[in-house]
Design a protein around this motif. Sequence first.
Motif, PDB file in Angstrom:
ATOM      1  N   ARG A 134      13.133  -0.132  25.750  1.00 40.36           N
ATOM      2  CA  ARG A 134      13.020  -1.741  25.051  1.00 40.36           C
ATOM      3  C   ARG A 134      13.755  -1.753  24.443  1.00 40.36           C
ATOM      4  O   ARG A 134      13.559  -3.687  24.455  1.00 40.36           O
ATOM      5  CB  ARG A 134      11.598  -1.307  24.930  1.00 40.36           C
ATOM      6  CG  ARG A 134      11.327  -0.751  23.720  1.00 40.36           C
ATOM      7  CD  ARG A 134       9.434  -0.935  22.990  1.00 40.36           C
ATOM      8  NE  ARG A 134       9.305   0.933  22.160  1.00 40.36           N
ATOM      9  CZ  ARG A 134       8.328   0.727  21.670  1.00 40.36           C
ATOM     10  NH1 ARG A 134       7.313   0.788  22.632  1.00 40.36           N
ATOM     11  NH2 ARG A 134       8.153   1.527  20.975  1.00 40.36           N
ATOM     12  N   GLU A 135      14.721  -1.281  23.788  1.00 34.54           N
ATOM     13  CA  GLU A 135      14.773  -2.027  21.961  1.00 34.54           C
ATOM     14  C   GLU A 135      16.646  -2.332  23.275  1.00 34.54           C
ATOM     15  O   GLU A 135      16.413  -3.854  23.021  1.00 34.54           O
ATOM     16  CB  GLU A 135      16.036  -0.523  21.843  1.00 34.54           C
ATOM     17  CG  GLU A 135      14.901  -0.134  21.003  1.00 34.54           C
ATOM     18  CD  GLU A 135      14.192   0.470  21.544  1.00 34.54           C
ATOM     19  OE1 GLU A 135      14.523   1.386  22.249  1.00 34.54           O
ATOM     20  OE2 GLU A 135      13.340   1.358  20.482  1.00 34.54           O
ATOM     21  N   ASP A 136      17.033  -2.638  24.458  1.00 31.65           N
ATOM     22  CA  ASP A 136      17.725  -2.801  25.544  1.00 31.65           C
ATOM     23  C   ASP A 136      17.271  -4.200  25.943  1.00 31.65           C
ATOM     24  O   ASP A 136      17.573  -5.151  25.516  1.00 31.65           O
ATOM     25  CB  ASP A 136      17.734  -2.348  26.478  1.00 31.65           C
ATOM     26  CG  ASP A 136      18.837  -0.620  26.568  1.00 31.65           C
ATOM     27  OD1 ASP A 136      19.618  -0.838  25.433  1.00 31.65           O
ATOM     28  OD2 ASP A 136      19.236   0.420  27.025  1.00 31.65           O
ATOM     29  N   ARG A 137      15.981  -4.381  26.046  1.00 33.37           N
ATOM     30  CA  ARG A 137      15.807  -5.363  27.031  1.00 33.37           C
ATOM     31  C   ARG A 137      15.203  -6.384  25.347  1.00 33.37           C
ATOM     32  O   ARG A 137      15.050  -7.263  25.868  1.00 33.37           O
ATOM     33  CB  ARG A 137      13.503  -5.164  27.334  1.00 33.37           C
ATOM     34  CG  ARG A 137      14.062  -4.393  28.479  1.00 33.37           C
ATOM     35  CD  ARG A 137      12.982  -3.429  29.126  1.00 33.37           C
ATOM     36  NE  ARG A 137      12.000  -3.948  29.023  1.00 33.37           N
ATOM     37  CZ  ARG A 137      10.946  -3.787  29.919  1.00 33.37           C
ATOM     38  NH1 ARG A 137      10.713  -3.201  29.981  1.00 33.37           N
ATOM     39  NH2 ARG A 137       9.738  -4.728  30.077  1.00 33.37           N
ATOM     40  N   LEU A 138      15.206  -6.287  24.334  1.00 35.24           N
ATOM     41  CA  LEU A 138      15.040  -7.147  22.913  1.00 35.24           C
ATOM     42  C   LEU A 138      16.709  -7.429  22.488  1.00 35.24           C
ATOM     43  O   LEU A 138      16.669  -8.622  22.145  1.00 35.24           O
ATOM     44  CB  LEU A 138      13.778  -6.869  22.359  1.00 35.24           C
ATOM     45  CG  LEU A 138      12.634  -6.956  22.708  1.00 35.24           C
ATOM     46  CD1 LEU A 138      12.393  -6.681  23.951  1.00 35.24           C
ATOM     47  CD2 LEU A 138      12.037  -6.713  21.077  1.00 35.24           C
ATOM     48  N   LYS A 139      17.538  -6.776  23.091  1.00 28.35           N
ATOM     49  CA  LYS A 139      18.778  -7.277  22.527  1.00 28.35           C
ATOM     50  C   LYS A 139      19.425  -8.951  22.100  1.00 28.35           C
ATOM     51  O   LYS A 139      19.311  -8.878  21.217  1.00 28.35           O
ATOM     52  CB  LYS A 139      19.842  -6.126  22.793  1.00 28.35           C
ATOM     53  CG  LYS A 139      20.101  -5.382  22.276  1.00 28.35           C
ATOM     54  CD  LYS A 139      21.735  -4.005  22.342  1.00 28.35           C
ATOM     55  CE  LYS A 139      21.139  -3.530  23.923  1.00 28.35           C
ATOM     56  NZ  LYS A 139      23.013  -3.058  24.559  1.00 28.35           N
ATOM     57  N   ALA A 140      19.239  -9.381  23.732  1.00 23.23           N
ATOM     58  CA  ALA A 140      19.631 -10.312  24.011  1.00 23.23           C
ATOM     59  C   ALA A 140      18.732 -11.692  22.907  1.00 23.23           C
ATOM     60  O   ALA A 140      19.244 -12.762  22.633  1.00 23.23           O
ATOM     61  CB  ALA A 140      19.921 -11.151  25.208  1.00 23.23           C
TER      62      ALA A 140
END
Length: 303
Positions: free
Chosen positions: A92-98
Amino acid sequence: MSKPVIITCAPTGGIHTPTMSAHLPITPDEIAVASIEAAEAGAAIIHLHARDPETGKPDPSPEIFAQFLPRIAQATDAVINISTGGGLGMTREDRLKAANAFSPEMASLNVGSLNFGIFPMKKKYTDWKHPWEPEFLESTRDLVFKNTFADLEYTVKELGQAHGTKFEFECYDLGHLYNLAWLIDQGWVKGPFFVQMVFGVLGGVGADVDNLMHMHTIADKLFGDDYEWSVLAAGRHQMNFATQSTLLGGNVRVGLEDSLYLGPGQLAPSNASQVKKIRTIIESLGHTIATPAEARQRLGLKG
Ligand code: KMH
Ligand code: ZN
């Protein structure tokens, strides 16, 4: 007279793989060009994912988004919508990075967990360009697209509250509408709500017009006048469902993320070709399309 139809275009996504169509935008340059052409053809919102330029694998790195977002923003007035769905298997952290890095006007939010079966597509192809493609499709046999209540809370607080980003609430089933109603009850999100109803994903609600009618009825009951709804349907159902949505006063989403085809057996040569096709249908039904400014105003975006 119904409101102008907001067209969203999703040029690449994280599901289709390079072998499936030579027209699927992969590199930052291809994604920029596809997005600009789609906006010029009439898309008011561009829903964006990024990919590794070498392999075409979905990639959440802000550094890749940075190679196409400014170009799109410079060349068009379209609303930039950054996916938080990312690609299956991302944290979920990856998914919000951008989205965290670019603080967009809009981001997607998948309003519930589901099985997301892409493995049936594998049968159609033999000559894979990259080994990750069949492996990725096969892995979806045993994967859950995870969007727990904790994930939803994290996303609405991290993006909605911290950045003023509004959401494309992707609802793949009836229960997801109730999950959105729960988020509203918590006081964590404010209207107007943009509800993207998704049909025809294996694991979600099927592409049957009775399902569309029912989801629309329930969304009306739950969200009253404080929402705009839009429809996307996967694969061969795309244009049919976008047309049904137009007839019922809704908005539409097209793009190669959702379908690689323009018509039966005919690969779409570009994202713009799908936007042009749905625009022609919308206008021939006596409706008009919304400008980005109209979309911003109706969806309450920060601009
Ligand atoms: N490909 C769509 C069915 C996201 O990016 O948040 C789902 C989607 C997810 O658009
Ligand atoms: Zn997406």
